[in-house]
Design a protein around this motif. Structure first.
Motif, PDB file in Angstrom:
ATOM      1  N   ASP A  77      -0.927 -12.023  -2.415  1.00 37.57           N
ATOM      2  CA  ASP A  77      -2.088 -12.340  -1.958  1.00 37.57           C
ATOM      3  C   ASP A  77      -2.836 -11.445  -1.234  1.00 37.57           C
ATOM      4  O   ASP A  77      -4.067 -10.857  -1.525  1.00 37.57           O
ATOM      5  CB  ASP A  77      -2.125 -13.573  -1.224  1.00 37.57           C
ATOM      6  N   ASP A  78      -2.120 -10.719  -0.052  1.00 36.20           N
ATOM      7  CA  ASP A  78      -2.816  -9.518   0.703  1.00 36.20           C
ATOM      8  C   ASP A  78      -3.068  -8.362  -0.255  1.00 36.20           C
ATOM      9  O   ASP A  78      -4.146  -7.653  -0.003  1.00 36.20           O
ATOM     10  CB  ASP A  78      -1.687  -9.313   1.778  1.00 36.20           C
ATOM     11  N   LEU A  79      -2.080  -8.228  -1.286  1.00 37.03           N
ATOM     12  CA  LEU A  79      -2.515  -7.120  -2.096  1.00 37.03           C
ATOM     13  C   LEU A  79      -3.654  -7.246  -2.840  1.00 37.03           C
ATOM     14  O   LEU A  79      -4.668  -6.753  -3.026  1.00 37.03           O
ATOM     15  CB  LEU A  79      -1.299  -6.974  -2.890  1.00 37.03           C
ATOM     16  N   MET A  80      -3.832  -8.615  -3.600  1.00 38.33           N
ATOM     17  CA  MET A  80      -4.742  -9.017  -4.345  1.00 38.33           C
ATOM     18  C   MET A  80      -6.379  -9.035  -3.556  1.00 38.33           C
ATOM     19  O   MET A  80      -7.270  -8.914  -4.099  1.00 38.33           O
ATOM     20  CB  MET A  80      -4.488 -10.323  -5.236  1.00 38.33           C
ATOM     21  N   ASP A  81      -6.011  -9.490  -2.362  1.00 37.95           N
ATOM     22  CA  ASP A  81      -7.504  -9.606  -1.485  1.00 37.95           C
ATOM     23  C   ASP A  81      -7.636  -8.080  -0.791  1.00 37.95           C
ATOM     24  O   ASP A  81      -8.656  -8.009  -0.076  1.00 37.95           O
ATOM     25  CB  ASP A  81      -7.214 -10.596  -0.396  1.00 37.95           C
ATOM     26  N   SER A  82      -6.842  -7.145  -1.007  1.00 30.24           N
ATOM     27  CA  SER A  82      -7.120  -5.791  -0.154  1.00 30.24           C
ATOM     28  C   SER A  82      -7.000  -6.151   1.424  1.00 30.24           C
ATOM     29  O   SER A  82      -7.963  -5.776   1.999  1.00 30.24           O
ATOM     30  CB  SER A  82      -8.277  -5.028  -0.668  1.00 30.24           C
ATOM     31  N   SER A  83      -6.085  -7.243   1.872  1.00 31.82           N
ATOM     32  CA  SER A  83      -6.466  -7.103   3.250  1.00 31.82           C
ATOM     33  C   SER A  83      -5.525  -6.280   3.976  1.00 31.82           C
ATOM     34  O   SER A  83      -4.355  -5.988   3.374  1.00 31.82           O
ATOM     35  CB  SER A  83      -5.773  -8.789   3.626  1.00 31.82           C
ATOM     36  N   ASP A  84      -6.136  -5.828   5.078  1.00 30.37           N
ATOM     37  CA  ASP A  84      -5.172  -4.734   5.754  1.00 30.37           C
ATOM     38  C   ASP A  84      -4.227  -5.329   6.734  1.00 30.37           C
ATOM     39  O   ASP A  84      -3.271  -4.571   7.127  1.00 30.37           O
ATOM     40  CB  ASP A  84      -6.306  -3.884   6.410  1.00 30.37           C
ATOM     41  N   THR A  85      -4.578  -6.579   7.200  1.00 30.07           N
ATOM     42  CA  THR A  85      -3.593  -6.972   8.559  1.00 30.07           C
ATOM     43  C   THR A  85      -3.122  -8.481   8.231  1.00 30.07           C
ATOM     44  O   THR A  85      -4.136  -9.137   7.394  1.00 30.07           O
ATOM     45  CB  THR A  85      -4.227  -7.029   9.723  1.00 30.07           C
ATOM     46  N   THR A 110      -0.318  -5.200   6.591  1.00 33.79           N
ATOM     47  CA  THR A 110       0.211  -6.034   5.285  1.00 33.79           C
ATOM     48  C   THR A 110       1.089  -4.845   4.874  1.00 33.79           C
ATOM     49  O   THR A 110       1.243  -3.833   5.078  1.00 33.79           O
ATOM     50  CB  THR A 110      -0.748  -6.490   4.583  1.00 33.79           C
ATOM     51  N   VAL A 111       1.765  -5.690   3.602  1.00 38.34           N
ATOM     52  CA  VAL A 111       2.876  -4.836   3.253  1.00 38.34           C
ATOM     53  C   VAL A 111       2.517  -3.594   2.520  1.00 38.34           C
ATOM     54  O   VAL A 111       3.077  -2.376   2.664  1.00 38.34           O
ATOM     55  CB  VAL A 111       4.057  -5.640   2.314  1.00 38.34           C
ATOM     56  N   HIS A 112       1.443  -3.889   1.532  1.00 39.82           N
ATOM     57  CA  HIS A 112       0.997  -2.518   0.851  1.00 39.82           C
ATOM     58  C   HIS A 112       0.368  -1.379   1.826  1.00 39.82           C
ATOM     59  O   HIS A 112       0.433  -0.366   1.536  1.00 39.82           O
ATOM     60  CB  HIS A 112       0.026  -2.879  -0.334  1.00 39.82           C
ATOM     61  N   ALA A 162       2.887  -0.739  -5.275  1.00 42.07           N
ATOM     62  CA  ALA A 162       4.515  -0.894  -5.988  1.00 42.07           C
ATOM     63  C   ALA A 162       5.243  -1.676  -4.734  1.00 42.07           C
ATOM     64  O   ALA A 162       6.098  -2.486  -5.196  1.00 42.07           O
ATOM     65  CB  ALA A 162       5.037   0.453  -6.257  1.00 42.07           C
ATOM     66  N   GLY A 163       5.212  -1.188  -3.379  1.00 41.93           N
ATOM     67  CA  GLY A 163       5.952  -1.627  -2.447  1.00 41.93           C
ATOM     68  C   GLY A 163       5.727  -3.360  -2.402  1.00 41.93           C
ATOM     69  O   GLY A 163       6.671  -3.989  -2.288  1.00 41.93           O
ATOM     70  N   ALA A 164       4.428  -3.688  -2.479  1.00 44.91           N
ATOM     71  CA  ALA A 164       4.198  -5.067  -2.157  1.00 44.91           C
ATOM     72  C   ALA A 164       4.573  -5.851  -3.485  1.00 44.91           C
ATOM     73  O   ALA A 164       4.883  -6.863  -3.236  1.00 44.91           O
ATOM     74  CB  ALA A 164       2.481  -5.182  -1.834  1.00 44.91           C
TER      75      ALA A 164
END
Lengths: 368, 368
Positions: A101-109, A115-117, A139-141
């Protein structure tokens, strides 16, 4: 300290601690073969382990535990450790959901940490590796989320409970993951379409919060205790209603919550442009009353990066005046009543009934 | 047409067709509840279904089938359809691997069609939705890959085989997914680091091709037939060796293959900058012989977008002269011999032994 219910067991009182303990043990076991194969795997394994052990309310394992207890699961019996393993696996599904979700939302924290990415991108940049740091972070995320999803199954199916019990919980276990992913997809789609429909917002709440977070965990726990159909149906009804009520309370706090209590900036849902039921209801009423100017003002705050205190104040007033707040409060009350009626009809073993009732009351009345 | 082996069964002769049939049935079953919940879910469900049914050699189900047959699995018995369901589920893990891999590699096409993230980005753009089309494409690919991974488990665990059999195959099933993800991670990491190590390249082959594609599918199939430890160990040895031999043959074809036969441009691995064992061996030998100019030329072709015919010709000549080609051919021969010895020692039920032997010979000698 309030004395524990006579029928309660020490684990009942410290579920988040027990879940964290079990997760730590199993993440170590699951990571071991990878670390042995190749030292470089320590990075993603540690990242996932830290993420999972780094926090969270352990809501899903808690509901699964009370589903099990309510259907007669006995924490003094020989299977308790295995049961804790099965219900704790739900935290790995949630880890997949959050990392992706954080990756899809481009969330930083998240929880105050990168966040992982973002973190994997930072490592790439710091090491001066080849190619795009952003793509490496992605890729990591992706892979860490996938690993969480794969390990969730491993924990669930290899927890050591009798195979027949696992088989009886399997349909709920599988449905839960499809519902989680469907909820995420509908969320992404609804944002992209800029949908203002109350129905679409409610559907997301039904999938992501009600089914995935409450109803299916209760269902899984009860099935693992060998519950009959009618008990499961009552628990699912309770979960479906109270889950949406939780989310509606969240919507209210996302606009009206006190930052000192919620830990988030005032009006955070507006700033993020969340398509909540509260907001959809406001726009629906504005349309019904031909109050176009108000609808326009409300829309203008959605996703506004520099939202002022005055904007938040105005949005709150609009939602009150248009009747959206009353409507949502009414819906919370109705859903809570119907949830509690379903709970009462379930005839759960105590203290599960009492605890679920308390969770329901606390979550729908809470201020953070 | 060559007459079938006397002991063979019709399914043996048409495995890819059978696997596709079973996948179609189960993808319909798995998608149905989502379609019913919400019409918008037809998009990701159809995208995954089309992806899975759109092609592929069905390698992993084929190896799992022969593992089962070799351990005495009887296709005239009552469990054959259930077994086909269990082994076909491996195609869903592969779908997750490919959809997520295309996203991580930023690949635009697969099998001549747009990749999932490109296609979902296109739909966003065409519909004129809000936000970034690229980010929407990313979300589509992440969620569709996740759905594939979740559904793989659903197919495997709910295939209807006896629970004790599933439990005996579960450790291999779980290890396979960790190995697949570990292989992907190591691949990404090795590319980012620009590693030239033979060991790193070999390790990726051992995880991604040998363990994930051959050894674990054989292991799963054999375990589902109730094979004993020694049979499983022999099959895994065969798979570990022949899997790496397959990949080394692929490396050779990626540089020396005839486009008319492989269907890929000449020297495609060079253009893509793949860190293969072949290439790592070339650089290792150049270093050992102090042939720095040759090493520099070889490196200059790696990832070169406008690779000319002359470049490909020169790279081929360098790899031959440095002795890398001989070394890789020798390694293929040794691995194939040791794989066939392990196979012979396994004492498989026929026609599995004969078929696996034929698969091994064809794949290590193949020209495409």
């Amino acid at each position: 300290m309030v004395p524990a219910h006579p029928a309660s067991h020490p684990i009942d009182e410290q579920l988040p601690t027990e879940v964290a303990r079990v997760l730590r043990t199993h993440l170590t076991r699951l990571g071991e073969p990878l670390r042995t194969t190749e030292p470089s795997f320590a990075d993603p394994v540690d990242a996932l382990t830290d993420f999972v052990l780094g926090g969270g309310k352990r809501l899903r394992p808690t509901f699964a535990w009370w589903g099990w207890r309510g259907a007669g699961g006995d924490p003094t019996g020989p299977d308790t450790e295995q049961l804790l393993c099965a219900v704790s696996s739900l935290e790995l599904i949630q880890a997949c959901a959050l990392v992706h979700d954080d990756l899809m939302d481009s969330s930083d924290t998240r929880r105050g940490a990168p966040t992982v990415h973002i973190e994997f991108g930072r490592r790439h940049r710091e090491a001066g590796w080849l190619g795009s740091a952003e793509q490496y972070g992605l890729a990591g995320a992706v892979l860490i989320g996938d690993l969480a999803l794969a390990w969730a199954d491993d924990m669930f199916y290899r927890c050591g409970l009798p195979e027949a019990r696992l088989a009886s919980a399997a349909p709920a276990w599988h449905a839960m993951r499809s519902e989680m992913l469907a909820g995420q997809y509908l969320d992404v789609l609804t944002q992209a379409r800029g949908s203002e429909s109350v129905d679409a917002a409610l559907r997301i709440d039904q999938l992501k919060t009600a089914a995935y977070t409450v109803a299916r965990p209760l269902h899984i726990g009860a099935a693992l205790a060998g519950a009959d159909e009618s008990l499961i149906a009552a628990l699912r009804q309770f979960g479906a209603d109270i889950g949406v009520a939780f989310q509606l309370r969240d919507d209210m706090l996302g606009v009206f919550g006190d930052p000192a209590v919620t830990g988030k900036p005032a009006g955070d849902d507006l700033r993020e442009g969340k398509r909540t039921v509260l907001l959809a209801r406001g726009l629906e009423y504005a349309a019904a009353k031909n109050r176009d100017a108000e609808a326009r003002r409300l829309r203008s705050y959605l996703g506004k990066a520099e939202l002022t205190e005055q904007d938040v104040f105005d949005a709150r007033q609009l939602l009150v005046e248009l009747g959206a707040v009353d409507a949502v409060e009414r819906q919370i009350t109705e859903l809570t009543e119907s949830a509690l009626a379903a709970l009462a009809s379930a005839g759960l073993a105590e203290p599960a009934g009492e605890r679920l009732r308390a969770l329901a009351m606390a979550a729908t009345k809470r201020e953070s």
